[in-house]
Design a protein around this motif. Sequence first.
Motif, mmCIF file in Angstrom:
data_model
loop_
_atom_site.group_PDB
_atom_site.id
_atom_site.type_symbol
_atom_site.label_atom_id
_atom_site.label_comp_id
_atom_site.label_asym_id
_atom_site.label_seq_id
_atom_site.Cartn_x
_atom_site.Cartn_y
_atom_site.Cartn_z
ATOM 1 N N ASN A 115 -3.104 -5.653 11.873
ATOM 2 C CA ASN A 115 -3.150 -7.007 11.307
ATOM 3 C C ASN A 115 -1.753 -7.524 10.998
ATOM 4 O O ASN A 115 -1.590 -8.393 10.138
ATOM 5 N N ASP A 116 -0.745 -6.982 11.681
ATOM 6 C CA ASP A 116 0.655 -7.353 11.432
ATOM 7 C C ASP A 116 1.011 -7.224 9.958
ATOM 8 O O ASP A 116 1.774 -8.017 9.410
ATOM 9 N N GLU A 117 0.498 -6.177 9.335
ATOM 10 C CA GLU A 117 0.660 -6.016 7.893
ATOM 11 C C GLU A 117 1.826 -5.122 7.497
ATOM 12 O O GLU A 117 2.142 -4.989 6.310
ATOM 13 N N VAL A 118 2.481 -4.482 8.472
ATOM 14 C CA VAL A 118 3.576 -3.553 8.174
ATOM 15 C C VAL A 118 4.911 -4.225 8.453
ATOM 16 O O VAL A 118 5.162 -4.665 9.577
ATOM 17 N N VAL A 119 5.760 -4.326 7.439
ATOM 18 C CA VAL A 119 7.130 -4.805 7.628
ATOM 19 C C VAL A 119 7.921 -3.628 8.183
ATOM 20 O O VAL A 119 8.039 -2.585 7.538
ATOM 21 N N LYS A 120 8.459 -3.799 9.375
ATOM 22 C CA LYS A 120 8.945 -2.677 10.187
ATOM 23 C C LYS A 120 10.469 -2.707 10.324
ATOM 24 O O LYS A 120 11.025 -3.655 10.880
ATOM 25 N N MET B 188 12.489 4.825 11.862
ATOM 26 C CA MET B 188 11.324 4.108 12.394
ATOM 27 C C MET B 188 10.319 4.033 11.249
ATOM 28 O O MET B 188 9.265 4.665 11.274
ATOM 29 N N GLN B 189 10.673 3.278 10.206
ATOM 30 C CA GLN B 189 9.867 3.223 8.998
ATOM 31 C C GLN B 189 9.574 1.777 8.613
ATOM 32 O O GLN B 189 10.233 0.844 9.064
ATOM 33 N N GLY B 190 8.594 1.645 7.751
ATOM 34 C CA GLY B 190 8.237 0.334 7.252
ATOM 35 C C GLY B 190 7.404 0.453 6.000
ATOM 36 O O GLY B 190 7.145 1.549 5.499
ATOM 37 N N ASP C 196 0.820 -1.203 0.000
ATOM 38 C CA ASP C 196 0.000 0.000 0.000
ATOM 39 C C ASP C 196 0.857 1.258 0.000
ATOM 40 O O ASP C 196 0.738 2.107 -0.874
ATOM 41 N N LYS C 197 1.747 1.393 1.010
ATOM 42 C CA LYS C 197 2.552 2.614 1.100
ATOM 43 C C LYS C 197 3.677 2.427 2.112
ATOM 44 O O LYS C 197 3.674 1.492 2.915
ATOM 45 N N VAL C 198 4.623 3.367 2.059
ATOM 46 C CA VAL C 198 5.687 3.459 3.050
ATOM 47 C C VAL C 198 5.186 4.303 4.217
ATOM 48 O O VAL C 198 4.500 5.307 4.012
ATOM 49 N N LYS C 199 5.533 3.889 5.436
ATOM 50 C CA LYS C 199 5.034 4.569 6.624
ATOM 51 C C LYS C 199 6.177 4.837 7.598
ATOM 52 O O LYS C 199 7.203 4.167 7.573
ATOM 53 N N GLY C 200 5.964 5.814 8.473
ATOM 54 C CA GLY C 200 6.905 6.075 9.539
ATOM 55 C C GLY C 200 7.735 7.315 9.309
ATOM 56 O O GLY C 200 7.487 8.116 8.395
ATOM 57 N N ARG C 201 8.757 7.486 10.176
ATOM 58 C CA ARG C 201 9.611 8.674 10.134
ATOM 59 C C ARG C 201 10.997 8.333 10.669
ATOM 60 O O ARG C 201 11.135 7.507 11.571
#
Length: 423
Positions: free
Chosen positions: A383-388, A352-354, A344-349
């Motif tokens: 849903n444990d959907e973000v690879v962190k 601390m991103q995933g 879906d998208k990249v998240k974080g800052r």
Amino acid sequence: MSIFDVMESSVQTYARSFPVVFNQARGVWLHDNKGKRYLDFLAGAGTLNYGHNHPALKEALIEYIQADGIAHGLDMHTSAKAAFLTALQDIILKPRAMEHVAQFTGPTGTNAVEAAMKLARKVTGRNNIVAFTNGFHGVSLGALAATGNQHHRGGAGTVLANVTRLPYDGYPGAGEDSLLLFETMLNDNSSGLDKPAAVLFEVVQGEGGLNVASVEWLQRLEQICRRHDILMIVDDIQAGCGRTGTFFSFEPAGIKPDIITLSKSLSGMGLPFALVLMRPELDQWEPGEHNGTFRGNNHAFITARKALETFWQDDSFAAGVRAKGKLLTRRLQAMADKHPQLFDKVKGRGMMQGIACRSGEIADVITSKAFERGLVIETAGPNDEVVKCLCPLVITEAELTQGLDWLEAAIDETAGERLSKAS
């Protein structure tokens, strides 16, 4: 069957994802008992910002232990505590014009959150705390009441009360005003919202899926709290100690929290240590009113002081974190663009991103394949959907690139397998 199978509770989690026996660690590398080494993109869930067994911190601790320094002292005055408090004041608080005083709680982050919530209720005389969707604050009952995740909440076995859940920034959808509901309810005597003692929130939601509060949202939340005499508690347990590119995650927004909780990387070396910072006028505890046998870890005082002196005397370390954060963003965005059917998208800052997958199943396959290559990396989100990606901040650009290469290879393999099955 191993001793872990025989003796350890089924509550264990990380061991299920990384089913090896680790026996050594240095810097950003873990080693198992069969001689294989792994690049650590987990860092003790954010506890090892300065890596494993950093030599400066380790040397300071060994020297202290060999000199028979105080190991346990309840909350008595010790030279180790004095040295840490002096470093905290001179290196962190004074340069940021912060006059907060320090409360040492039990050694876990959740105990710091418990203390912060109790203090807010004591000072204001109100019971309700406002927390936000996808927030994670710990799993003891008070902190768990403020935690959103149903898996963790389901383990309570009792009612979780005195917390009102409101939408975090971006939760209702892009462009939606998530604070409008809060302000409207505060101004309506029939809204059913008991006036809260405090709002409790993370600037970047770690376990909740790397959701980032915008500067505008944070500043408006502060304005609402000031107008209505509500305390602001920032849970900086995972996002603090440099993880987002500044020592405190809230610094870019310019807000001034009333209470701040810290733990995880505060000790600098993985030693249990937790702290509540509060404005002086809020320090209304009676002696021993919130206590604990292990409040203030003297060994952690030593390594925490050394970490502040080693990494935070100037902005050079933080600038390096921000630079590596930009590299991380570029690489993750390229992976997302390459496989839009998976992500879906990249998240974080900062560091601390995933990358948000279209399902938890996809994320689990990717992290499993990454581990086979030698990369320890976890998932987050409802849903444990973000690879962190949560690697130590001391990682070099070469090591960061190597880990991201392994992650990309795991993603490519996952995409190829799914394409083959579809055809």
